[in-house]
Design a protein around this motif. Sequence first.
Motif, PDB file in Angstrom:
ATOM      1  N   VAL A  24       0.856  -1.188   0.000  1.00 23.93           N
ATOM      2  CA  VAL A  24       0.000   0.000   0.000  1.00 23.93           C
ATOM      3  C   VAL A  24       0.895   1.242   0.000  1.00 23.93           C
ATOM      4  O   VAL A  24       1.690   1.437   0.922  1.00 23.93           O
ATOM      5  N   GLY A  25       0.749   2.049  -1.031  1.00 21.29           N
ATOM      6  CA  GLY A  25       1.589   3.243  -1.154  1.00 21.29           C
ATOM      7  C   GLY A  25       0.941   4.483  -0.565  1.00 21.29           C
ATOM      8  O   GLY A  25      -0.267   4.534  -0.327  1.00 21.29           O
ATOM      9  N   ILE A  26       1.770   5.497  -0.378  1.00 27.13           N
ATOM     10  CA  ILE A  26       1.319   6.777   0.172  1.00 27.13           C
ATOM     11  C   ILE A  26       0.241   7.408  -0.720  1.00 27.13           C
ATOM     12  O   ILE A  26      -0.739   7.951  -0.217  1.00 27.13           O
ATOM     13  N   ASP A  27       0.426   7.337  -2.050  1.00 29.55           N
ATOM     14  CA  ASP A  27      -0.547   7.957  -2.959  1.00 29.55           C
ATOM     15  C   ASP A  27      -1.940   7.380  -2.757  1.00 29.55           C
ATOM     16  O   ASP A  27      -2.936   8.109  -2.780  1.00 29.55           O
ATOM     17  N   GLU A  32      -7.498   7.934  -0.818  1.00 30.76           N
ATOM     18  CA  GLU A  32      -8.667   7.379  -0.131  1.00 30.76           C
ATOM     19  C   GLU A  32      -9.040   8.154   1.126  1.00 30.76           C
ATOM     20  O   GLU A  32     -10.204   8.196   1.517  1.00 30.76           O
ATOM     21  N   ALA A  33      -8.045   8.792   1.749  1.00 31.53           N
ATOM     22  CA  ALA A  33      -8.330   9.606   2.937  1.00 31.53           C
ATOM     23  C   ALA A  33      -8.817  11.001   2.557  1.00 31.53           C
ATOM     24  O   ALA A  33      -9.258  11.764   3.416  1.00 31.53           O
ATOM     25  N   LYS A  47       6.402   7.271   5.534  1.00 31.05           N
ATOM     26  CA  LYS A  47       5.505   6.118   5.586  1.00 31.05           C
ATOM     27  C   LYS A  47       5.776   5.262   6.816  1.00 31.05           C
ATOM     28  O   LYS A  47       4.843   4.741   7.438  1.00 31.05           O
ATOM     29  N   ASP A  48       7.047   5.101   7.180  1.00 33.69           N
ATOM     30  CA  ASP A  48       7.362   4.280   8.357  1.00 33.69           C
ATOM     31  C   ASP A  48       6.680   4.820   9.609  1.00 33.69           C
ATOM     32  O   ASP A  48       6.238   4.062  10.470  1.00 33.69           O
ATOM     33  N   ASP A  49       6.602   6.154   9.709  1.00 29.36           N
ATOM     34  CA  ASP A  49       5.937   6.765  10.874  1.00 29.36           C
ATOM     35  C   ASP A  49       4.448   6.427  10.877  1.00 29.36           C
ATOM     36  O   ASP A  49       3.855   6.205  11.935  1.00 29.36           O
ATOM     37  N   LEU A  50       3.862   6.378   9.690  1.00 23.44           N
ATOM     38  CA  LEU A  50       2.447   6.016   9.582  1.00 23.44           C
ATOM     39  C   LEU A  50       2.238   4.551   9.948  1.00 23.44           C
ATOM     40  O   LEU A  50       1.280   4.197  10.645  1.00 23.44           O
ATOM     41  N   VAL A  51       3.155   3.683   9.514  1.00 26.15           N
ATOM     42  CA  VAL A  51       3.066   2.259   9.858  1.00 26.15           C
ATOM     43  C   VAL A  51       3.185   2.076  11.375  1.00 26.15           C
ATOM     44  O   VAL A  51       2.420   1.315  11.988  1.00 26.15           O
TER      45      VAL A  51
END
Length: 196
Positions: A24-27, A32-33, A47-51
Motif C-alpha cells: 500500500v503506497g502513500i498515494d 482514499e483519505a 511512511k514508516d511513521d504512519l506504519v
Amino acid sequence: MSEARSRLLGTATRLFYAEGLHSVGIDRIVAEAKVTRATLYRHFPGKDDLVVAYLRGADQAIRDRAGEALGSGRPAAEVLLAIARSIAEDIASRGFRGCAFLNAAAEYPDPAHPVHKAVLAHREWFLRTVTDLLAQTGESPPEPAGRHFVMLRDGAMAAGCLTDPTAVCETFLQGVEGLLRFRAAPMVPGARARSG
C-alpha cells in the motif's frame, strides 16, 4: 487528534491490515483519505511513521480490551480465559488476516527498524501481561507458561486465516484451558515439572 490525522490513520489501518504494509503506497492512502500529500507529511514525516502509528493503534486497542478483563476483579485464570476468548473473537471475525504484528514483523525483519521495534514492544507487553496473570494463579515459575500461552496465540492467529476459523478457535481455547488446568493441578511428589 485532528480530523485529517484521524482519516489518514483510519484509512492506513484498513488498507495496511487488508493488503499489507509494503503493497500500500502513500498515494493510495492520500487519495482514499481525501487529504493532500502535504497534510500527510505534516502529521507523519514518512511512511514508516504512519506504519508505526498504525501498529500503536492496534496495540492500544488490544491493551484496552485486556484492561477491561484485568479491571473486572475476576480471578487471574478467568481473566486469562477472557483474553483468550477475545483473541478467538478476532480470529472468527470477518476480514481476519492474521496478527497485525506478526504480519508486520514478516515485512520488516530488521530488529533495528522502528516498525520491528513497535512489534517487539507489543509482544513484550503481551507476554508480561499473561506471565503476571499466570504468576497470580500460583504458577512458579510463570515464564515458561507465559511463553506457552503466547505460542498458542501465535499459532491460532496464523492458522485462523488459513483454515476453518471455528475449528482454530476451539483448538486454541482448549489449549489455553488445558494450560490453565495443568498449572492448577498439584504436582505429584517427585514428578518432573513440564517446561511449558
